[in-house]
Design an enzyme around this catalytic site. Sequence first.
Site, PDB file in Angstrom:
ATOM      1  N   ALA A 134      37.555  31.771  35.154  1.00  9.24           N
ATOM      2  CA  ALA A 134      38.231  33.079  35.074  1.00  9.24           C
ATOM      3  C   ALA A 134      37.692  34.049  36.121  1.00  9.24           C
ATOM      4  CB  ALA A 134      38.036  33.672  33.675  1.00  9.24           C
ATOM      5  N   GLN A 277      42.626  43.628  80.809  1.00  4.05           N
ATOM      6  CA  GLN A 277      43.521  44.146  79.770  1.00  4.05           C
ATOM      7  C   GLN A 277      43.315  43.437  78.417  1.00  4.05           C
ATOM      8  OE1 GLN A 277      47.824  43.435  80.029  1.00  4.05           O
ATOM      9  NE2 GLN A 277      48.078  45.653  79.990  1.00  4.05           N
ATOM     10  N   GLY A 337      31.630  36.530  73.710  1.00  2.00           N
ATOM     11  CA  GLY A 337      31.633  35.125  74.127  1.00  2.00           C
ATOM     12  C   GLY A 337      30.589  34.319  73.368  1.00  2.00           C
ATOM     13  N   GLU A 361      35.750  41.925  43.933  1.00  2.00           N
ATOM     14  CA  GLU A 361      36.415  43.120  43.381  1.00  2.00           C
ATOM     15  C   GLU A 361      37.922  43.119  43.691  1.00  2.00           C
ATOM     16  OE1 GLU A 361      34.479  46.844  43.283  1.00  2.00           O
ATOM     17  OE2 GLU A 361      32.485  45.948  43.339  1.00  2.00           O
TER      18      GLU A 361
HETATM   19  C1  LIG Z   1      29.325  37.199  46.438  1.00  2.74           C
HETATM   20  C2  LIG Z   1      30.140  37.485  45.231  1.00  2.74           C
HETATM   21  C3  LIG Z   1      29.744  38.494  44.357  1.00  2.74           C
HETATM   22  C4  LIG Z   1      30.468  38.727  43.184  1.00  2.74           C
HETATM   23  N1  LIG Z   1      29.990  39.661  42.284  1.00  2.74           N
HETATM   24  C5  LIG Z   1      30.546  39.699  41.032  1.00  2.74           C
HETATM   25  C6  LIG Z   1      29.935  40.491  39.995  1.00  2.74           C
HETATM   26  O1  LIG Z   1      28.941  41.193  40.204  1.00  2.74           O
HETATM   27  N2  LIG Z   1      30.475  40.433  38.748  1.00  2.74           N
HETATM   28  C7  LIG Z   1      31.570  39.680  38.449  1.00  2.74           C
HETATM   29  O2  LIG Z   1      31.996  39.681  37.295  1.00  2.74           O
HETATM   30  N3  LIG Z   1      32.191  38.939  39.420  1.00  2.74           N
HETATM   31  C8  LIG Z   1      31.696  38.927  40.697  1.00  2.74           C
HETATM   32  N4  LIG Z   1      32.282  38.154  41.682  1.00  2.74           N
HETATM   33  C9  LIG Z   1      33.474  37.379  41.350  1.00  2.74           C
HETATM   34  C10 LIG Z   1      34.705  37.819  42.122  1.00  2.74           C
HETATM   35  O3  LIG Z   1      35.194  39.039  41.614  1.00  2.74           O
HETATM   36  C11 LIG Z   1      35.735  36.674  42.041  1.00  2.74           C
HETATM   37  O4  LIG Z   1      35.242  35.623  42.861  1.00  2.74           O
HETATM   38  C12 LIG Z   1      37.102  37.106  42.502  1.00  2.74           C
HETATM   39  O5  LIG Z   1      37.695  37.979  41.573  1.00  2.74           O
HETATM   40  C13 LIG Z   1      38.045  35.904  42.688  1.00  2.74           C
HETATM   41  O6  LIG Z   1      38.023  35.059  41.583  1.00  2.74           O
HETATM   42  P1  LIG Z   1      37.829  33.467  41.807  1.00  2.74           P
HETATM   43  O7  LIG Z   1      36.684  33.278  42.714  1.00  2.74           O
HETATM   44  O8  LIG Z   1      37.779  32.835  40.474  1.00  2.74           O
HETATM   45  O9  LIG Z   1      39.122  33.012  42.561  1.00  2.74           O
HETATM   46  P2  LIG Z   1      40.526  32.633  41.841  1.00  2.74           P
HETATM   47  O10 LIG Z   1      40.937  33.713  40.891  1.00  2.74           O
HETATM   48  O11 LIG Z   1      40.441  31.245  41.315  1.00  2.74           O
HETATM   49  O12 LIG Z   1      41.505  32.646  43.100  1.00  2.74           O
HETATM   50  C14 LIG Z   1      41.559  31.571  44.048  1.00  2.74           C
HETATM   51  C15 LIG Z   1      42.586  31.958  45.114  1.00  2.74           C
HETATM   52  O13 LIG Z   1      43.879  32.119  44.499  1.00  2.74           O
HETATM   53  C16 LIG Z   1      44.382  33.415  44.760  1.00  2.74           C
HETATM   54  N5  LIG Z   1      45.128  33.878  43.591  1.00  2.74           N
HETATM   55  C17 LIG Z   1      44.685  33.983  42.313  1.00  2.74           C
HETATM   56  N6  LIG Z   1      45.646  34.463  41.524  1.00  2.74           N
HETATM   57  C18 LIG Z   1      46.733  34.685  42.320  1.00  2.74           C
HETATM   58  C19 LIG Z   1      48.035  35.198  42.102  1.00  2.74           C
HETATM   59  N7  LIG Z   1      48.442  35.595  40.885  1.00  2.74           N
HETATM   60  N8  LIG Z   1      48.878  35.290  43.153  1.00  2.74           N
HETATM   61  C20 LIG Z   1      48.468  34.890  44.397  1.00  2.74           C
HETATM   62  N9  LIG Z   1      47.247  34.408  44.661  1.00  2.74           N
HETATM   63  C21 LIG Z   1      46.392  34.302  43.641  1.00  2.74           C
HETATM   64  C22 LIG Z   1      43.156  34.275  45.004  1.00  2.74           C
HETATM   65  O14 LIG Z   1      43.475  35.452  45.755  1.00  2.74           O
HETATM   66  C23 LIG Z   1      42.282  33.306  45.783  1.00  2.74           C
HETATM   67  O15 LIG Z   1      42.713  33.265  47.122  1.00  2.74           O
HETATM   68  C24 LIG Z   1      31.637  37.969  42.910  1.00  2.74           C
HETATM   69  C25 LIG Z   1      32.066  36.983  43.811  1.00  2.74           C
HETATM   70  C26 LIG Z   1      31.337  36.732  44.957  1.00  2.74           C
HETATM   71  C27 LIG Z   1      31.811  35.653  45.888  1.00  2.74           C
END
Ligand SMILES: Cc1cc2nc3c(=O)[nH]c(=O)nc-3n(C[C@H](O)[C@H](O)[C@H](O)COP(=O)(O)OP(=O)(O)OC[C@H]3O[C@@H](n4cnc5c(N)ncnc54)[C@H](O)[C@@H]3O)c2cc1C
Length: 387
Positions: A134, A277, A337, A361
């Site tokens: 999630a 350019q 480069g 976020e």
């Molecule tokens: C370095 C780091 C720090 C973080 N810190 C915190 C923190 O302090 N606390 C916390 O709770 N979380 C934290 N996170 C979690 C972060 O918020 C999530 O990684 C982020 O919300 C994406 O979720 P996911 O990685 O599960 O990707 P997913 O939700 O699985 O998404 C995978 C891909 O699918 C795309 N996608 C998903 N749903 C859709 C949709 N409906 N339509 C189109 N595209 C979609 C996404 O944009 C992404 O490209 C952190 C993440 C990182 C990498």
Amino acid sequence: MVDFSLTEEQREVRDWVRTFVRKEIMPLEPEVLRRERSGQPGIEPSEMRELQLKAKESGFWGVLTPEEYGGMNLGAVMAALLESELGRSFVPFRFGGSADNILFYANDEQKETYLKPTIAGDRKSCFAITEPGAGSDARAIRATARRDGDDWVINGEKTFITGGNEADFTMVFAVTDKENGAVTCFLVDREMGWKSQPIATMGEWGPAALTFDNVRVPHRNILGEEGRGFELAMRWIGQGRYLLPARAIGACERLLEMGIDYARTRETFGLPIAERQAIQWMIADSAVEIEALRWLVLHAAWQVDQKMDSRQAQSMAKLYGGVKANEIVDRVLQIHGGMGYTRELPVERWYRELRLLRIYEGTDEIQRRTIARNLLKGHASVSGVLG
Ligand SMILES: Cc1cc2nc3c(=O)[nH]c(=O)nc-3n(C[C@H](O)[C@H](O)[C@H](O)COP(=O)(O)OP(=O)(O)OC[C@H]3O[C@@H](n4cnc5c(N)ncnc54)[C@H](O)[C@@H]3O)c2cc1C
């Protein structure tokens, strides 16, 4: 009429921070890079604390923290301006005296135990909602909290938690009512039993995976109201989103300055590359985009200060900032480069760090989804700032 001109006082505050960054932060850069290159943390917590206390001597403490907690309460526009100044250095400095915005929803007892010591810098928190299954879809969280007498028992796993390796307490979100999908936020001390595991990333600092295995938490540790955790989570994410692209403005300004300096001195085929350019267009496009980003960020921050619904403006600033900062760092690397690709310069470091802005976020795709939905549902208008 929207008026973004700075007052004399705002200018003075901004200029003080600009000087602080130039005199106190930038000189640390070579050593920070050297340490990071040898696998150490770029800056130790004690060094960060020392810098924060130095800034405090001049009153810089708790930029967004209310005065009753000893903060400056400067407002969102000023916070965005200051964040941009700090972003000019890759040293991850932050002013002391602040706490996660949702900690201010704590009750009086919790404020004494969690909020005030966090503001003072004696405690460290982390915000834990994301799970392996999630992320963007935060409503899919599976961590549970089961009521047992005066306690709750939490089970589940959180991932990618910023500050999770160092935090001594977490604000964790768990399902408390499966049938209704109700989620509650709990303040959980590390001593209550959760474990953290570092996650290696392409950046210079790593978030943590947190494990909750029958972690027992007293009922009084619920933050806000039982079953209203999502509202808090959305506030945490929504209220300060403009600060991420604000920091990127400073990084892009500094990177573009580096690109311009290099273009002036690097000669090929008998002329500085600045005369070409192809290079000039990269410089021009970057300058225009930084300026556009500045206005998007300031507008979003201004809406926050006006207590308007700033969600559309914040999503736009976050999306544009993530996309453009990545394009700009890529261009500046290109201007340098082969040198841009080396570890002698900090460009590649920024390149790796800025990539995160398109993910956390709210990813680019989720920001686009929010922006389009607001327009399709009539919650926002394409005339934007003019209403
Ligand atoms: C370095 C780091 C720090 C973080 N810190 C915190 C923190 O302090 N606390 C916390 O709770 N979380 C934290 N996170 C979690 C972060 O918020 C999530 O990684 C982020 O919300 C994406 O979720 P996911 O990685 O599960 O990707 P997913 O939700 O699985 O998404 C995978 C891909 O699918 C795309 N996608 C998903 N749903 C859709 C949709 N409906 N339509 C189109 N595209 C979609 C996404 O944009 C992404 O490209 C952190 C993440 C990182 C990498």
